[in-house]
Design an enzyme around this catalytic site. Structure first.
Site, PDB file in Angstrom:
ATOM      1  N   ASP A   1      18.493   5.000  17.528  1.00  0.00           N
ATOM      2  CA  ASP A   1      18.301   5.198  16.084  1.00  0.00           C
ATOM      3  C   ASP A   1      17.979   6.655  15.755  1.00  0.00           C
ATOM      4  O   ASP A   1      17.008   7.217  16.260  1.00  0.00           O
ATOM      5  CB  ASP A   1      17.176   4.291  15.574  1.00  0.00           C
ATOM      6  CG  ASP A   1      17.483   2.817  15.819  1.00  0.00           C
ATOM      7  OD1 ASP A   1      18.636   2.406  15.595  1.00  0.00           O
ATOM      8  OD2 ASP A   1      16.575   2.087  16.257  1.00  0.00           O
TER       9      ASP A   1
ATOM     10  N   ASP B   1      18.740   8.140  23.072  1.00  0.00           N
ATOM     11  CA  ASP B   1      18.063   7.288  22.104  1.00  0.00           C
ATOM     12  C   ASP B   1      19.134   6.692  21.178  1.00  0.00           C
ATOM     13  O   ASP B   1      20.249   7.203  21.109  1.00  0.00           O
ATOM     14  CB  ASP B   1      17.082   8.167  21.314  1.00  0.00           C
ATOM     15  CG  ASP B   1      16.457   7.439  20.148  1.00  0.00           C
ATOM     16  OD1 ASP B   1      15.977   6.301  20.340  1.00  0.00           O
ATOM     17  OD2 ASP B   1      16.460   8.005  19.034  1.00  0.00           O
TER      18      ASP B   1
HETATM   19 MG    MG Z   1      15.174   7.597  17.301  1.00  0.00          MG
END
Ligand code: MG
Length: 178
Positions: A10, A8
């Site tokens: 962020d 992922d």
């Molecule tokens: Mg995230």
């Protein structure tokens, strides 16, 4: 080939700025670039997989997303790290069939598997939200949930928790050594 690692963005690789559209706002989390470099050095293909509904919502453009991504790539390169592939979903949760396209849907992972010839069974799925790691259960991979301010309190039973990406990668490299 070592199992691929799906990351992922962020809250996992960079500080979660919520709908980040400015390359100047890209800030790697502590140890994140070095962790990616370790995966690169160990021979794990590394793929970035990120929901970016800010595009679909009209908060920023695809070009702005690209600029932010370019900055991320630049910061990784400064630490000798690279991504083997990048997938982002511009869709919003309200789009038709969003679950297939956005995480936790399988769309981006299936594309990575087909475009790069990697196996999803045995892959590592790392993120700070349950939707990032949920595909591990579906594909028979390993889910590592990295703690961030966005992490859900409830953790699925198939996931393990790490304090950071660096800690998650430490475990992966230890598994490599058997
Ligand atoms: Mg995230």
């Amino acid at each position: 080939m070592k199992p691929p690692v799906f990351l992922d963005r962020d809250g996992t690789l960079i500080v979660d700025r919520h709908y980040l559209s400015d390359p100047e706002g890209v800030e790697l989390l502590p140890g994140a670039a070095e962790a990616v470099a370790r995966l690169n050095g160990a021979g794990h293909p590394v793929f970035l997989v990120t929901n970016q509904s800010g595009i679909g919502r009209g908060y920023f453009t695809e070009a702005q997303y690209r600029a932010v991504h370019g900055r991320l790539v630049e910061l990784l390169a400064a630490a000798g790290a690279w991504l083997d592939g990048e997938y982002h979903a511009p869709h919003t949760p309200g789009d038709p069939d969003p679950e297939a396209l956005r995480k936790p849907g399988a769309g981006m992972f299936l594309r990575a598997a087909s475009e790069h010839g990697v196996e999803l069974a045995g892959a590592f799925f790392i993120g700070d939200r349950v939707r990032d790691v949920a595909p591990a259960e579906r594909f028979g991979g390993r889910a590592i949930l990295v703690r961030s301010p966005e992490s859900e309190a409830e953790m699925p039973p198939y996931a393990e928790v790490a304090g950071s990406l660096a800690e998650a990668v430490e475990r992966i490299v230890a598994l490599d050594r058997g």
